[in-house]
Design a protein around this motif. Structure first.
Motif, PDB file in Angstrom:
ATOM      1  N   ASP A 239       5.257   5.670   5.675  1.00  0.00           N
ATOM      2  CA  ASP A 239       4.939   5.072   5.331  1.00  0.00           C
ATOM      3  C   ASP A 239       3.859   6.284   5.587  1.00  0.00           C
ATOM      4  OD1 ASP A 239       2.554   2.506   5.061  1.00  0.00           O
ATOM      5  OD2 ASP A 239       3.307   2.001   7.554  1.00  0.00           O
ATOM      6  N   ASP A 240       2.319   5.404   5.852  1.00  0.00           N
ATOM      7  CA  ASP A 240       1.161   7.030   6.444  1.00  0.00           C
ATOM      8  C   ASP A 240       1.282   7.123   8.038  1.00  0.00           C
ATOM      9  OD1 ASP A 240      -0.093   4.270   6.285  1.00  0.00           O
ATOM     10  OD2 ASP A 240      -1.842   4.960   5.719  1.00  0.00           O
TER      11      ASP A 240
ATOM     12  N   GLU B  10       0.671  -1.094   0.378  1.00  0.00           N
ATOM     13  CA  GLU B  10       0.017   0.251   0.013  1.00  0.00           C
ATOM     14  C   GLU B  10       0.603   1.750  -0.196  1.00  0.00           C
ATOM     15  OE1 GLU B  10      -1.427  -1.594   3.091  1.00  0.00           O
ATOM     16  OE2 GLU B  10      -2.966  -2.675   2.485  1.00  0.00           O
TER      17      GLU B  10
ATOM     18  N   SER C 126       2.383   3.778  14.386  1.00  0.00           N
ATOM     19  CA  SER C 126       1.051   3.087  15.241  1.00  0.00           C
ATOM     20  C   SER C 126       2.024   1.978  15.953  1.00  0.00           C
ATOM     21  CB  SER C 126       0.013   2.207  15.336  1.00  0.00           C
ATOM     22  OG  SER C 126      -1.064   2.135  16.039  1.00  0.00           O
ATOM     23  N   THR C 127       2.411   0.806  16.065  1.00  0.00           N
ATOM     24  CA  THR C 127       3.200  -0.411  16.702  1.00  0.00           C
ATOM     25  C   THR C 127       4.477   0.494  16.113  1.00  0.00           C
ATOM     26  OG1 THR C 127       2.670  -1.371  15.359  1.00  0.00           O
ATOM     27  CG2 THR C 127       1.087  -1.730  17.964  1.00  0.00           C
ATOM     28  N   GLY C 128       4.869   0.311  15.437  1.00  0.00           N
ATOM     29  CA  GLY C 128       6.187   0.882  15.245  1.00  0.00           C
ATOM     30  C   GLY C 128       6.442  -1.054  14.344  1.00  0.00           C
TER      31      GLY C 128
ATOM     32  N   THR D   8       5.713  -2.791  11.996  1.00  0.00           N
ATOM     33  CA  THR D   8       5.412  -2.455  10.107  1.00  0.00           C
ATOM     34  C   THR D   8       6.789  -1.725   9.783  1.00  0.00           C
ATOM     35  OG1 THR D   8       3.333  -2.272  10.466  1.00  0.00           O
ATOM     36  CG2 THR D   8       5.071  -1.656   8.198  1.00  0.00           C
TER      37      THR D   8
HETATM   38  C1  R5P Z   1      -1.049  -0.436   6.970  1.00  0.00           C
HETATM   39  O1  R5P Z   1      -1.454  -0.539   6.044  1.00  0.00           O
HETATM   40  C2  R5P Z   1      -1.225   0.804   7.540  1.00  0.00           C
HETATM   41  O2  R5P Z   1      -0.417   1.527   6.172  1.00  0.00           O
HETATM   42  C3  R5P Z   1       0.818   0.876   8.106  1.00  0.00           C
HETATM   43  O3  R5P Z   1       1.335   0.561   7.945  1.00  0.00           O
HETATM   44  C4  R5P Z   1       0.536   0.629   9.308  1.00  0.00           C
HETATM   45  O4  R5P Z   1      -0.902   1.013  10.263  1.00  0.00           O
HETATM   46  C5  R5P Z   1       1.273   0.996  10.558  1.00  0.00           C
HETATM   47  O5  R5P Z   1       1.006   0.721  11.752  1.00  0.00           O
HETATM   48  P1  R5P Z   1       2.098  -0.475  12.864  1.00  0.00           P
HETATM   49  O6  R5P Z   1       2.543   1.101  12.685  1.00  0.00           O
HETATM   50  O7  R5P Z   1       1.493  -0.413  14.367  1.00  0.00           O
HETATM   51  O8  R5P Z   1       2.707  -1.573  12.212  1.00  0.00           O
END
Ligand code: R5P
Length: 295
Positions: free
Chosen positions: A218-219, A170, A222-224, A226
């Motif tokens: 990335d957009d 994405e 959140s938890t980091g 990804t």
């Molecule tokens: C998911 O589709 C979003 O684009 C981000 O990759 C996602 O929200 C990241 O979340 P987190 O930091 O929790 O992995």
């Protein structure tokens, strides 16, 4: 009469730039909690017959929601001719499907709620992945803006030899465009989400790019997880320490520290105020407002 802008939540700089370039006026209001923690909102500026804009970035929105919708309702009741919302970060966009039986499509419920209080909204890089347009979620007009230009400028100024890396399919919408603007290569990882905090990432061999700095975009961070999962793959391939750029610095508890400890440099835009903010998106909003005027 000039439109009135109230800054409820978020970057003072964004509000100041919008007011300065839009030739608006700053409004004043009081938001506080009663001793029982219910929210108290009072307008200190006269909104009668005026256009009103609320600026409220909507991370941790459960804490902000009542003051937001109370303000919008009061502004209308007290005679404003319209009330719009600038939400640099828009929450509740990710639960856009019934992934498991018994779940709700909360992005739609949230969209319905905000659309019933505001006349229009401007937001930056909302999580539009499975949905293609905000019209599928919101009944009010929504302008979707992008942080690509200021992010591109930041990379150009701060990273001498980058290659762009998307942590999932994405993210191609950001890394593809930025790579094109900078005329540098880009690669996109394959991500499998196994849970809220469980991510598996596959990246191709990157031997050709060993002398370049990986710049992940990335957009939302959140938890980091990804980003962290991509960082550990890059490490395993012996790549240079990466720079992680997030449009929205959501940072669930501990995420920012964990990312910094991984050896990555973490940079975000000011859609949500955070110590990692190095990229100002106010120009994106200002440009849009001025373009509306021209047309
Ligand atoms: C998911 O589709 C979003 O684009 C981000 O990759 C996602 O929200 C990241 O979340 P987190 O930091 O929790 O992995």
């Amino acid at each position: 009469m000039k439109p009135l802008v109230f800054l409820l939540y978020g970057s003072k700089n964004i509000a100041e730039q919008v007011i300065k370039h839009g030739d608006y006026e700053m409004g004043a209001m009081e938001i506080r909690r009663f001793p029982d923690e219910e929210v108290y909102v009072r307008l200190l500026s006269d909104v009668r017959d005026r256009k009103v804009i609320l600026i409220a970035t909507l991370d941790r929105v459960d804490e902000k929601l009542l003051s937001l919708i109370f303000s919008a309702q009061m502004i209308k009741e007290l005679g404003a001719s319209e009330v719009g919302l600038i939400a640099p970060y828009l929450s509740y966009m990710r639960q856009d499907e019934r992934f498991k039986e018994g779940e709700g499509i909360t992005s739609k419920y949230f969209g319905k709620l905000l659309s019933s209080y505001f006349d229009w909204m401007i937001t930056i890089d909302p999580h539009l992945h499975r949905r293609h347009s905000m019209d599928e979620i919101y009944t009010m007009p929504v302008a979707v803006l992008h942080a690509i230009e200021p992010i591109t400028k930041w990379i150009k100024k701060n990273v001498p030899a980058p290659f762009m890396m998307g942590p999932d399919q994405e993210s191609i919408q950001w890394v593809g465009e930025i790579a094109k603007n900078l005329d540098v290569p880009f690669v996109v990882a394959e991500k499998t989400r196994k849970g809220d905090r469980e991510i598996e990432t596959l990246i191709p061999r990157l031997d050709h790019y060993k002398n370049l700095t990986p710049v992940l975009v990335d957009d939302i961070i959140s938890t980091g997880k990804t980003m962290l999962s991509t960082i550990s793959q890059l490490k395993a391939l012996g790549m240079k320490p990466p720079i992680c750029i997030g449009v929205h610095a959501v940072f669930a508890e501990g995420a920012y520290d964990e990312l910094c400890q991984s050896g990555a440099k973490v940079v975000t835009t000011n859609t949500i105020e955070h110590m990692s903010n190095q990229i100002d998106v106010s120009s994106v909003i200002v440009k849009y407002i001025l373009s509306l005027r021209e047309h």
